[in-house]
Scaffold this active site. Sequence first.
Site, short mmCIF file in Angstrom:
data_model
loop_
_atom_site.label_atom_id
_atom_site.label_comp_id
_atom_site.label_asym_id
_atom_site.label_seq_id
_atom_site.Cartn_x
_atom_site.Cartn_y
_atom_site.Cartn_z
N LYS A 1 0.64 -1.51 0.13
CA LYS A 1 0.33 0.37 -0.22
C LYS A 1 0.78 1.37 0.15
CE LYS A 1 -4.20 -1.07 0.88
NZ LYS A 1 -4.89 -2.82 2.07
N LYS B 1 -3.98 -12.16 -9.07
CA LYS B 1 -4.72 -11.79 -7.85
C LYS B 1 -5.88 -11.25 -7.67
CE LYS B 1 -4.76 -12.25 -3.02
NZ LYS B 1 -5.35 -11.63 -2.23
N LYS C 1 -10.62 -7.80 -3.60
CA LYS C 1 -12.27 -7.29 -3.24
C LYS C 1 -10.81 -5.05 -3.92
CE LYS C 1 -13.36 -8.60 -0.17
NZ LYS C 1 -12.75 -8.45 1.87
P1 ADP Z 1 -9.06 -9.60 -0.79
O1 ADP Z 1 -7.59 -9.48 -0.77
O2 ADP Z 1 -10.21 -9.69 -1.69
O3 ADP Z 1 -9.18 -8.03 -0.03
P2 ADP Z 1 -9.29 -10.59 1.87
O4 ADP Z 1 -7.95 -10.06 2.24
O5 ADP Z 1 -9.73 -10.29 3.21
O6 ADP Z 1 -9.26 -10.74 0.64
O7 ADP Z 1 -8.99 -11.59 2.30
C1 ADP Z 1 -9.61 -13.21 3.18
C2 ADP Z 1 -9.12 -14.27 2.85
O8 ADP Z 1 -9.75 -14.87 1.77
C3 ADP Z 1 -7.88 -14.31 3.38
O9 ADP Z 1 -7.71 -15.82 4.03
C4 ADP Z 1 -7.39 -14.64 1.94
O10 ADP Z 1 -5.99 -15.64 2.33
C5 ADP Z 1 -8.38 -15.15 1.36
N1 ADP Z 1 -7.98 -14.75 -0.16
C6 ADP Z 1 -8.66 -13.45 -0.78
N2 ADP Z 1 -7.77 -13.11 -2.48
C7 ADP Z 1 -8.17 -14.52 -2.62
C8 ADP Z 1 -7.18 -15.74 -3.44
N3 ADP Z 1 -7.57 -14.51 -5.14
N4 ADP Z 1 -7.25 -16.62 -3.65
C9 ADP Z 1 -6.76 -17.15 -2.41
N5 ADP Z 1 -7.31 -16.83 -1.38
C10 ADP Z 1 -7.93 -15.79 -0.86
#
Ligand code: ADP
Length: 320
Positions: free
Chosen positions: A110, A189, A192
């Site tokens: 970030k 990847k 959100k």
């Molecule tokens: P985001 O990156 O969408 O904000 P979060 O950080 O809230 O997602 O992640 C919540 C959970 O989902 C974590 O355990 C994270 O490792 C998993 N996760 C998020 N994106 C992925 C992805 N593309 N592939 C596998 N696991 C993911």
Amino acid sequence: MRILSGIQPSGALHLGNYFGMMRPSIELQNQGDAFYFIADYHSMTSLFDAEERRRNTRDVALDFLACGLDPRRAVFFRQSDVPEVCELTWILGTLTPMGLLERCHSFKDKSAKGIPVNSGLFTYPVLMASDILIYDSNVVPVGQDQKQHVEVTRDIAIKFNEAYGQTFVVPEPRIRGEVAKVPGVDGEKMSKSYGNTIEIFGPEKALRKKIMGIKMDSRAPGDPKPDADQNLAIQLLTVVDGSIGKDYEEKLRAGGLGYGDLKKKLFEVYWDHFAAARDRRAELENNLDYVHQVLSEGAAKARAKAQEVLHRARKACGLE
Ligand code: ADP
Ligand code: TRP
């Protein structure tokens, strides 16, 4: 065995969240004492709209329950219903070297992008360590991107145990190799924060459009495609259904399968996969009292455990 994981209410949940964290957590709920929570304190580091946080928190609760989290087996709660976790964050922070946090991707990425970083974002991994240690957790099912945070947690637990005597369980991450990093519609990847997600729940038309909009190369349908395993629609299809994915990978490799038909299949398989969950979600939406009751019963159970561990930690370091 205590299994614990959390997810932030920072936006609509997507296939990366589902296959990387939610499904593995739901499967583990039968194999031990599971604690799952909505990380609303963590969401404060990047989301500054109160109404949106309330709505997202409710939505994560609905999504997780609809996808199969069973409150008779797993304790399901909201992070901020256990404020003890903040006191432990302070205690752990005093043993956390600055350098350890400076190396964390969550903060580094970030700040490299020029996003203004607040001190909450910097100490985010300490709050996460507190989430994990305060429930004596053994196993933490997460996606690949959270591995570093669980390693930081281990370092902090070991440091505390060395300084003040054996107090905390040292946890382990549990990461499913095949879905550790689900790709988004742009091939990066799925996240959100990148705007490249396929939501678990959402309006059919918009989701169909997103999937049909996935960019492909310009080769003709008849051309054989020796690199079929690199195709994004194949990769996503394989995440949702391994055997259909393999079948279509062979079809694409051989030539004769058009990209439009492949994406149509991906949409159908994805849409069907969540059909039952979609029905359950609609039912739960009409029964929000039940959802609130689940979270408040979960909070009471989680809080009792947190108070016990916090007391142990306070005694160990001389606060009691
Ligand atoms: P985001 O990156 O969408 O904000 P979060 O950080 O809230 O997602 O992640 C919540 C959970 O989902 C974590 O355990 C994270 O490792 C998993 N996760 C998020 N994106 C992925 C992805 N593309 N592939 C596998 N696991 C993911
Ligand atoms: N940081 C995690 C994420 O963004 C969410 C989280 C907070 C978490 N506390 C946790 C995950 C404890 C596992 C264990 O995905």
